[in-house]
Design an enzyme around this catalytic site. Structure first.
Site, mmCIF file in Angstrom:
data_model
loop_
_atom_site.group_PDB
_atom_site.id
_atom_site.type_symbol
_atom_site.label_atom_id
_atom_site.label_comp_id
_atom_site.label_asym_id
_atom_site.label_seq_id
_atom_site.Cartn_x
_atom_site.Cartn_y
_atom_site.Cartn_z
ATOM 1 N N ASP A 201 1.006 -1.290 -0.082
ATOM 2 C CA ASP A 201 0.068 -0.052 -0.037
ATOM 3 C C ASP A 201 1.043 1.175 0.008
ATOM 4 O OD1 ASP A 201 -2.393 1.438 0.223
ATOM 5 O OD2 ASP A 201 -3.275 -0.259 1.443
ATOM 6 N N ASP A 207 -5.349 2.351 7.349
ATOM 7 C CA ASP A 207 -6.560 1.427 7.004
ATOM 8 C C ASP A 207 -6.284 0.388 6.007
ATOM 9 O OD1 ASP A 207 -6.324 3.450 5.349
ATOM 10 O OD2 ASP A 207 -8.639 3.605 5.319
ATOM 11 N N ASP A 209 -6.914 -2.828 4.310
ATOM 12 C CA ASP A 209 -7.926 -4.037 4.218
ATOM 13 C C ASP A 209 -7.589 -5.107 3.217
ATOM 14 O OD1 ASP A 209 -8.096 -2.165 2.215
ATOM 15 O OD2 ASP A 209 -10.207 -1.431 2.759
ATOM 16 N N ASP A 210 -6.568 -5.239 2.725
ATOM 17 C CA ASP A 210 -6.144 -6.338 1.955
ATOM 18 C C ASP A 210 -4.920 -6.663 1.797
ATOM 19 O OD1 ASP A 210 -4.653 -5.191 -0.577
ATOM 20 O OD2 ASP A 210 -6.630 -3.874 -0.360
ATOM 21 N N TYR A 312 4.283 0.821 -2.253
ATOM 22 C CA TYR A 312 4.222 0.752 -3.842
ATOM 23 C C TYR A 312 5.805 0.796 -4.017
ATOM 24 C CZ TYR A 312 -0.758 0.383 -3.749
ATOM 25 O OH TYR A 312 -2.362 0.091 -3.532
ATOM 26 N N ARG A 499 -13.474 0.837 3.907
ATOM 27 C CA ARG A 499 -13.687 2.125 3.239
ATOM 28 C C ARG A 499 -15.018 2.168 2.524
ATOM 29 N NH1 ARG A 499 -7.563 2.300 0.648
ATOM 30 N NH2 ARG A 499 -6.436 1.040 2.193
#
Length: 645
Positions: A201, A207, A209-210, A312, A499
């Site tokens: 991310d 946050d 979430d994956d 990233y 989200r």
């Protein structure tokens, strides 16, 4: 004295009653006059003195006076006011209080009073407030507003954010937190904590979430996507769930975000943090060597533990052999390499069988501690972004297939391709350009995909830009339907439940299937609410960006700096462009395209600008421009460097 003669006034009123009346919507202009829009094909002029009685957007009844071939509308009765409240700035003159709306079509300042609890003496010039319309000039002698809330002081560096949030009635802060968040979901879960999941991310993201895990197999790859499970902490129908539904999304603005869920859940208990055991739903998918997603995927209620938090930039640098960052171990390095290979295979499959997105940069505002824009970065999607994107697309495709096949309903992202009412005109245009798609194929998913793939092979983006006018809007549907824009037969997102409320709803449907329980019904109005909230979010994002662009570009006004601009719209007033260096939308008025005796012709239908009958500019074309004028935020005027003076 004649004007005060009651007999004369009575005669005027009697004459007025004999004149025809029409109902319509008031449309103000940048000047002092306006129009009464009666229908798409009929509008009547409203003179400046009469415009002082009405507001842009009011629905009114007006008397129509006609002299010769000219007609004028005189507002007579208010049917529906365009505004009930608005955001504006305080104006003080000779100790009289007024509010100027932050809207160029609401030109005059409104006389103001203050509501209980507001100290009028503390309100200074330039302060931002919320005002409600308490008296309309068509119903009384003048407009009067009541100031109900102070939004931000004039010198508050955070004013742009508070004003934009207030203007769009978006919350300023996260939902209130509880002291404790017990785990409500007691269903048995499979222990996947030893699977080497990792998150990729932005470096600043909290946050998460994956998480992703990939393993090479003889005929392709096993791809596992683990998604946080906030439903384990939030009971459906609870007060917090209703609040999340109302918000619908986390609001992302430059420099800050306002989460849909309390930060204790969004950034902590539900976030897939490294080294912490978390409840999740895991989709296990098989991708063949040619990139095809094998059906059906397997979904599992599980416990997972992310083993690495990556961003990233570092992952892209590693795979592109830049910089000095290296994975912690060989297993992690192998995962990243395999995910890279899987991504290449998926992109190739989607190029052949679906649609691959064109690479367009995201624009990131870099702010200092005072909230000032230091720089605007154009960030292209690097390989790590594409890897995560492909994994999520596959997971959402798998969710769409499962919901369609097992339930026949869910929250599906849908897009019908082209507007059905425009297909005949579209077919005629495509025939002129020898496009290899027949008229009857334009309404089919396969035909749409074929056309999109053909467009990517063209030398210019002119035709592709013209086709945007024929596109239908994307939306949501409870019943399965194709998503032409992605080239998929159905698509249901569930990978961002922290989200997006719609993703949380789909997660609950997945859990009902896994637990063999009745699936909760989806109210029909939910899709419209989510669509409406998405529009509000995008308007807020655009408004704050316009404000920050205005502040950022102001010091550059008058400088000789050139910007590369791409044309995305041509209308009768001028050309709309996007500055590729920073993403700002700007406008080239017709008066700046050419000066002197040469005639400029702007053809919206063709998407071209002609000078002396010769095509000068067209949609999709790039050109060099300079800043010319900055008015209010969202109104940036530029001029072409290739002047025709």
């Amino acid at each position: 004295m004649l004007q005060n003669n009651p007999l004369l006034a009575q005669l005027k009123q009697q004459l007025k009653e004999t004149l025809p009346t029409k109902e319509g919507i008031v449309r103000a202009t940048a000047k002092s006059y306006g129009f009464l829009e009666i229908s798409d094909k009929e509008s009547v002029f409203i003179a400046p003195p009469q415009m002082k009685k009405v507001l842009h957007g009011d629905r009114i009844r007006a008397v129509i006076r006609t002299e010769g071939e000219k007609s004028q509308a005189e507002p007579e009765a208010l049917l529906e006011s365009a505004i009930s409240s608005f955001v504006g700035q305080i104006k003080r003159q000779k100790n009289k209080l007024s509010v100027e709306a932050a809207n160029p079509l609401l030109r005059d300042a409104f006389k103001a009073t203050v509501a209980e609890g507001i100290n009028a003496a503390e309100l200074q010039n330039g302060d931002w407030v919320i005002a409600t319309l308490s008296q309309h000039a068509l119903s009384a002698e003048s407009f009067i507003v009541t100031i109900t809330e102070l939004v931000a002081k004039a010198d508050d560096p955070e004013a742009p954010w508070w004003v934009v949030l207030a203007r769009h009635e978006l919350p300023k802060r996260a939902p209130d937190a509880h002291q404790q968040w017990p785990l409500l979901d007691t269903q048995p879960r499979t222990d996947f904590t030893t699977i080497p999941f990792l998150t990729i991310d932005n470096a600043s993201t909290q946050d998460m979430d994956d998480a992703i895990s990939v393993r090479a197999e003889a005929d392709g790859w096993q791809l596992q996507v683990a998604v946080a499970d906030p439903d384990a902490y939030i009971a459906a129908g609870s007060a917090l769930d209703q609040q999340a539904q109302q918000r619908a999304f986390t609001t992302y603005l430059p420099g800050r975000n306002i989460p849909m869920l309390p930060r204790e859940l969004a950034d902590d208990l539900c976030s897939l943090q490294q080294g912490v055991k978390r409840p999740a739903i895991v989709a296990t998918m098989h991708i063949t060597t040619d990139g095809a997603l094998q059906s059906p995927a397997e979904f599992t209620l599980a416990w997972i533990c992310s083993q690495a938090r990556l961003n990233y930039q570092q992952v892209s640098d590693f795979l592109e052999q830049q910089g000095d960052w290296q994975p912690d171990n060989s297993d992690m390095a192998e995962q990243l390499q395999q995910l890279h290979l899987l991504t290449q295979a998926r992109q190739q499959w989607r190029q052949q069988h679906a649609i691959v997105f064109q690479d367009k940069p995201d624009y990131r505002f870099e702010l200092d501690e005072a909230g000032q824009v230091v720089h605007i970065h154009a960030e292209h999607r690097r390989i790590a972004n594409q890897m995560v994107e492909e994994a999520m697309i596959a997971a959402n495709q798998a969710c769409g297939d499962l919901l369609a096949n097992r339930l026949g309903f869910g929250l599906f992202n849908v897009h019908q391709g082209f507007d059905s009412n425009k297909l005949s005109a579209l077919a005629e245009l495509l025939q002129q350009h020898a496009a290899p798609v027949a008229h009857e194929e334009l309404a089919e998913l396969s035909g749409y995909c074929q056309l999109r793939r053909w467009l990517t092979q063209q030398d210019t983006r002119y035709l592709e830009s013209r086709l945007r006018r024929f596109q239908a809007y994307a939306g949501m549907s409870i019943t399965p339907a194709p998503h032409f824009g992605m080239g998929l037969t159905q698509y249901a997102t569930w990978t961002s439940p922290i989200r997006k409320y719609g993703d949380l709803v789909n997660q609950r449907l997945l859990k009902a299937i896994l637990q063999q329980q009745p699936a909760p019904e989806i109210p029909e109005q939910l899709t419209q609410h989510l669509a409406d909230q998405r529009k509000v979010q995008r308007k807020a994002e655009r408004d704050i960006a316009d404000w920050l662009y205005h502040l950022y570009l102001q010091p550059q006004l008058g400088a000789a700096q050139a910007f590369t601009a791409e044309i995305f719209d041509i209308n009768r007033a001028g050309i709309r462009v996007r500055l590729l260096e920073n993403g700002a939308a700007a406008f080239i008025p017709a008066s700046l395209i050419a000066q002197g005796s040469e005639t400029v012709k702007l053809n919206w239908e063709e998407g071209r600008c002609y000078l002396a009958e010769q095509a000068l500019y067209e949609l999709g074309q790039q050109l060099q421009v300079q800043l010319h004028e900055l008015n209010e935020p969202g109104n940036i005027l530029v001029k072409p460097l290739q002047s025709t003076e």
